[in-house]
Design a protein around this motif. Structure first.
Motif, PDB file in Angstrom:
ATOM      1  N   LYS A 126      46.032  47.641 -44.646  1.00 10.35           N
ATOM      2  CA  LYS A 126      47.274  48.044 -43.976  1.00 10.35           C
ATOM      3  C   LYS A 126      47.069  48.176 -42.476  1.00 10.35           C
ATOM      4  O   LYS A 126      47.868  47.652 -41.685  1.00 10.35           O
ATOM      5  N   TRP A 127      46.005  48.872 -42.074  1.00 10.76           N
ATOM      6  CA  TRP A 127      45.821  49.181 -40.653  1.00 10.76           C
ATOM      7  C   TRP A 127      45.000  48.141 -39.916  1.00 10.76           C
ATOM      8  O   TRP A 127      45.031  48.100 -38.685  1.00 10.76           O
ATOM      9  N   TRP A 128      44.280  47.317 -40.608  1.00 10.14           N
ATOM     10  CA  TRP A 128      43.520  46.258 -39.938  1.00 10.14           C
ATOM     11  C   TRP A 128      44.297  44.949 -39.863  1.00 10.14           C
ATOM     12  O   TRP A 128      44.259  44.276 -38.838  1.00 10.14           O
ATOM     13  N   LYS A 129      44.994  44.586 -40.939  1.00 13.10           N
ATOM     14  CA  LYS A 129      45.584  43.252 -41.019  1.00 13.10           C
ATOM     15  C   LYS A 129      47.108  43.219 -40.988  1.00 13.10           C
ATOM     16  O   LYS A 129      47.685  42.134 -40.934  1.00 13.10           O
ATOM     17  N   GLU A 130      47.754  44.374 -41.055  1.00  7.87           N
ATOM     18  CA  GLU A 130      49.213  44.370 -41.114  1.00  7.87           C
ATOM     19  C   GLU A 130      49.847  45.104 -39.934  1.00  7.87           C
ATOM     20  O   GLU A 130      50.655  44.530 -39.208  1.00  7.87           O
ATOM     21  N   LYS A 131      49.506  46.340 -39.735  1.00 13.67           N
ATOM     22  CA  LYS A 131      50.146  47.167 -38.721  1.00 13.67           C
ATOM     23  C   LYS A 131      49.596  46.868 -37.329  1.00 13.67           C
ATOM     24  O   LYS A 131      48.484  46.401 -37.156  1.00 13.67           O
ATOM     25  N   ARG A 132      50.447  47.184 -36.327  1.00 15.49           N
ATOM     26  CA  ARG A 132      50.052  47.132 -34.918  1.00 15.49           C
ATOM     27  C   ARG A 132      49.453  45.790 -34.509  1.00 15.49           C
ATOM     28  O   ARG A 132      48.410  45.715 -33.859  1.00 15.49           O
ATOM     29  N   GLY A 133      50.103  44.708 -34.893  1.00 12.79           N
ATOM     30  CA  GLY A 133      49.652  43.386 -34.455  1.00 12.79           C
ATOM     31  C   GLY A 133      48.578  42.763 -35.293  1.00 12.79           C
ATOM     32  O   GLY A 133      47.978  41.750 -34.888  1.00 12.79           O
ATOM     33  N   GLY A 134      48.284  43.330 -36.455  1.00 14.97           N
ATOM     34  CA  GLY A 134      47.257  42.750 -37.314  1.00 14.97           C
ATOM     35  C   GLY A 134      47.651  41.387 -37.841  1.00 14.97           C
ATOM     36  O   GLY A 134      48.819  41.101 -38.079  1.00 14.97           O
ATOM     37  N   GLY A 135      46.665  40.516 -38.018  1.00 11.49           N
ATOM     38  CA  GLY A 135      46.911  39.173 -38.532  1.00 11.49           C
ATOM     39  C   GLY A 135      47.391  38.185 -37.496  1.00 11.49           C
ATOM     40  O   GLY A 135      47.777  37.067 -37.841  1.00 11.49           O
ATOM     41  N   ALA A 136      47.386  38.560 -36.203  1.00 10.80           N
ATOM     42  CA  ALA A 136      47.886  37.656 -35.168  1.00 10.80           C
ATOM     43  C   ALA A 136      47.014  36.434 -34.986  1.00 10.80           C
ATOM     44  O   ALA A 136      47.481  35.414 -34.490  1.00 10.80           O
TER      45      ALA A 136
END
Length: 898
Positions: free
Chosen positions: A783-793
């Motif tokens: 959730k916090w590494w790959k999704e939220k706050r620009g994760g997965g860019a």
């Protein structure tokens, strides 16, 4: 034929079985054991001898088949089992190695052969045709908990060896025997365990639960004594049931209280009488003068003896109701033993059966129950029995009153507690929540650490309030004042109850504070700019083959061409009549001149055709083989060419720490000042890491005050930054110019910080383990590494799709083309000069005038015919109405060479 054979195999087996039925019933018992544990075979054969004497009037004869199997080779073990099944084995005992036991169990289940095990198995589960006489791991964990409660241990350390031991420790942590902290330490791969034992001594811990295999138990105890962990103030509980077989004379006078438990009772007269008869069945691998002593009998050997007695007793009872006999059940047939399931049920329903390991009884799942353990303690006079433990009555210790109550589930209830939790605004562990509304209290924050505290609160019911560490420092111990700064210092000073962020668990920190079980595992790695793609080679089209292969292709081309030329001259079928209308020509012609042979082979190599075609069988065979060769080579080249032209190699300035240290003049590097990463390099004994730390000490400007500052330096300068791998993963997901270089330099974990000996540590640790088992920690990280706050860019930036080819990829082909055309033009000019020179020399005419006339004719650029030159002795007219040189047709001349 195959169907007939398939029918004959069962028929032969049935006839063989029927032949045996004519006399007494025969039952064969098989044992699989490892070469290191030959005492299992001794106990097995001794038990069979006793069983034979008991079954003399039953009409059942017992045979024995034993096989030595390797520890880890399942294939060879399977081969031995199949050989034993051909011999008609009706009961399989062993092996003791957990790596090979599953394949044996699988075969026995399929063939309905009872499989009796006597080994410790952490994954012990119900089997269709299996029983295990060894106590279930949950039962042993329950016994250890009761012992800890009975001797009133508060805080203690668990030392475990491997993952199997860790699973048993998890059973203890699920129902902790104390509300005080429980520390967990894993032994290294050995044989030197002094480092871990010394760290335990330095921590001041005096109560230790040791859970390791019997093979290393003696070494661990000896090394514990060497590092000073065997004083009068120390207490040990040994989880192994074979502790009584060790030579403990070295520890009798140390004053250390060592407690253990055992399933056998070597002091009983009956036990000693039975074991004394084992000497006659000692394995040939044992010394001739060796005598089996009761106090040296390990549990598995006693269990093997009991297992044979239980099996043969069940056979005896079954033979009273059915006519039983063994049946060969080869692995490659569908036959199975019809009495297998019935016999295994007889064994599971055994009542009032007593063996060397006490009463043997199984529950409805097939696990051994009603176990009674004997508690022993080391004194100056040797081992002394201090009490018993059983699954029914619990513990009964004579020197220590039995506790009236045991820990219950309410010990994990923290609903009456409120915690002040300190964290830092460090992405993604703690961040200010983005909202257009004014937020207050805990609602102001979000992140991985915030969500983790929320999950733990919901599980245990405690309340919490977040406060922020302004400098985001985890904590650093001042060498002069011996005081901690940062979040750890706030916890020690009582300003906070818990601290959660990217706080690594280190030996120095654990000396002054406690940590929960790690909620995240990581290591130190290197952050640097993403590697750039190197420019392709101008001659990258040659890359599909190595230079050695190209050399062999050229050699094959030249060799086949010359061979074709020679064979064509040898074969009479290649000499043909140039004028088919003349039946008896004056000479014959061969189409395969040396130049034509080279032209023919190069044409097929380039996948082109030629007017030249072989006639003889020999030359056609050579041509066919050459065509097959070119088919494979050209296909391989074409298939590999696409990858080499479209995939660009990556240029990396360094690959690991050693490369980075050696290139310090080109690439600078650094790390966060006063953090766990600096502490790791400072205390490391690795020469490369020590050199790195010394370089940093000489260049203090290479340090940074925070991880964010280090990331900015990596982006703007030629700079590499050492930081935790989890933080690198977070940055790489959002800043596509960055990448992790190399692997992990160490292994460590993040934990929640609390005061030393905090009563709620075990509860939080158990809840973290529960979250890990349920997969919630992984979900939070995603959730916090790959999704939220620009994760997965940056996920789509490095796709593997083919890209268009530029001139850099195929420029070499154009160079080859231009070079070939230039060489051909030069050759054409040389051919013209050579012909003119021969003609002018022969006819005594001016080379200059002939050359000018030739250039004039070429410059016209029209017409596809050219008159032939006249010979000087010709009677034709010298005038030339066209204005060109004098030409005429001359007879073609062919030289025939025999």
């Amino acid at each position: 034929m195959n169907s007939v054979a398939d029918l004959l195999v069962p028929l032969v087996l049935i006839l063989a079985s029927g032949k045996r039925c004519a006399g007494d019933s025969t039952i064969t018992l098989g044992i699989l054991y490892n070469e290191e544990n030959s005492m299992l075979e001794t106990a097995f054969k001794s038990s069979v001898d006793v069983a034979k004497a008991k079954m003399t009037d039953s009409g059942v004869q017992l045979n024995v088949v034993s096989k030595i199997v390797p520890l880890y080779d399942s294939f060879e073990t399977q081969h031995h089992v199949c050989e034993m099944l051909v011999d008609g084995v009706s009961g399989m005992f062993g092996p003791s190695a957990g790596d090979t036991a599953p394949i044996v169990q699988s075969i026995c289940d399929y063939k309905e052969i009872p499989h009796i095990q006597t080994r410790w198995d952490i994954n012990q589960k119900r089997g269709s045709c299996q029983i295990n006489l060894y106590p279930h791991p949950n039962t042993l964990a329950e016994a250890l908990i009761d012992i800890i409660v009975a001797i009133n241990w508060e805080s203690f350390t668990i030392i475990y060896e491997n993952n199997d031991s860790l699973m048993q420790i998890t059973n203890i942590l699920k129902s902790p025997p104390t509300s005080y902290p429980i520390r967990i330490r894993q032994l290294s791969s050995g044989p030197n365990y002094r480092k871990e034992l010394r760290e335990i001594k330095d921590s001041g811990e005096t109560k230790i639960l040791l859970d390791c295999s019997f093979n290393i138990l003696s070494d661990v105890l000896l090394q514990a004594q060497q590092v000073g962990l065997m004083g009068s103030e120390h207490n040990f509980i040994i989880a192994s049931l074979d502790m009584h077989t060790l030579d403990l004379n070295s520890f009798k006078y140390s004053g250390t209280k060592i407690t253990g438990m055992r399933l056998v009772r070597p002091l009983e007269v009956e036990f000693q009488n039975i074991v004394s008869q084992w000497t006659d069945n000692l394995s040939p691998m044992e010394p001739d003068d060796k005598t089996v002593l009761p106090e040296t009998i390990q549990l598995e050997s006693a269990l093997i003896y009991d297992a044979v007695q239980l099996f043969t007793t069940s056979i005896y009872n079954l033979s009273k109701e059915f006519e039983i006999n063994e049946t060969p059940t080869p692995c490659n047939s569908s036959l199975s033993w019809k009495h297998g399931f019935t016999l295994i049920n007889y064994m599971k329903m055994a009542k009032d059966f007593k063996g060397l390991t006490g009463k043997i009884k199984f529950d409805q799942e097939g696990f051994r129950t009603d176990i009674e353990l004997e508690l022993v303690e080391l004194t100056q006079d040797g081992l002394r029995v201090t009490g018993t433990w059983s699954t029914k009555t619990g513990i009964n210790v004579s020197s220590t009153p039995r506790p009236e109550t045991v820990p219950s589930e309410k010990d994990s209830d923290l609903r009456n507690m409120s915690f002040v939790v300190i964290t830092a605004l460090t992405q993604p562990y703690g961040m200010l929540k983005l909202s257009s509304n004014t937020l207050k209290g805990n609602d102001r924050y979000e992140g991985f650490g915030i969500d983790l505290i929320k999950e733990l609160s919901e599980m245990s019911g405690f309340n919490y309030t977040f406060i922020i560490q302004e400098d985001a420092s985890s904590g650093y111990k001042d060498e002069k004042t011996k005081k901690w700064s940062g979040m750890i210092g706030e916890v020690i000073n009582g300003q906070a109850d818990l601290a959660i962020a990217d706080i690594s668990i280190t030996r120095q920190r654990e000396h002054d504070v406690d940590f929960t079980s790690p909620f995240m595992n990581l290591g130190i790695s290197i952050l640097y700019k993403k590697s750039t793609k190197s420019s392709p080679s101008l001659f990258s089209f040659l890359a599909p083959f190595s230079s050695f292969v190209w050399l062999w292709v050229i050699t094959a081309y030249c060799g086949v061409s010359v061979l074709l030329f020679i064979m064509a001259r040898i074969s009479p079928y290649e000499w043909t009549n140039p004028y088919p209308c003349i039946e008896e020509p004056e000479y014959l012609e061969n189409q395969f001149s040396l130049s034509n042979a080279f032209w023919f082979t190069i044409g097929s190599l380039m996948q082109q055709g030629s007017d030249i075609a072989p006639i003889a069988v020999s030359t056609r065979l050579v041509a066919g083989i050459w065509w097959f060769f070119t088919l494979i080579m050209v296909s391989s080249y074409t298939a590999n060419l696409a990858a080499f032209l479209t995939v660009e190699s990556v240029s990396e300035p360094f690959k690991d720490v050693e490369d980075l240290v050696n290139n310090q003049n080109i690439i600078t590097f650094g790390l966060k000042k006063k953090g766990s990463t600096e502490e790791y390099f400072k205390e490391s004994t690795n020469p490369t890491y020590k050199k790195l730390f010394d370089i940093l000490q000489k260049n203090p400007s290479w340090y940074t005050s925070s991880n964010d500052e280090g990331v900015e330096k990596v982006l703007k300068e030629n700079y590499a930054f050492f930081m935790e791998s989890t933080s690198i993963e977070y940055m790489v997901e959002r800043k596509c110019k960055l990448a992790q270089i190399g692997g992990l330099l160490d292994n460590k974990g993040y934990g929640i910080v609390m005061k030393k000996n905090a009563s709620f540590r075990n509860v939080l640790s158990a809840n973290i383990l529960s979250l890990q088992e349920k997969g919630k920690l992984t979900a939070l990280k995603n959730k916090w590494w790959k999704e939220k706050r620009g994760g997965g860019a940056c996920q789509d930036t490095d796709n593997n799709e083919a890209s268009e080819l530029s001139m850099k990829n195929v420029g070499g082909v154009f160079i080859v083309l231009c070079s070939g055309v230039a060489v051909a033009a030069v050759l054409a000019a040389l051919e013209m000069f050579w012909t003119l020179w021969k003609t002018t020399s022969k006819e005594k005419v001016s080379f200059k005038s002939e050359f000018k006339d030739e250039l004039k004719f070429i410059a016209k650029c029209r017409g596809s015919t050219k008159p032939a030159r006249k010979n000087q002795n010709s009677s034709a007219d010298n005038s030339n109405p066209t204005g060109s040189n004098q030409y005429m047709n001359s007879d073609r001349h062919y030289d025939y060479e025999s």
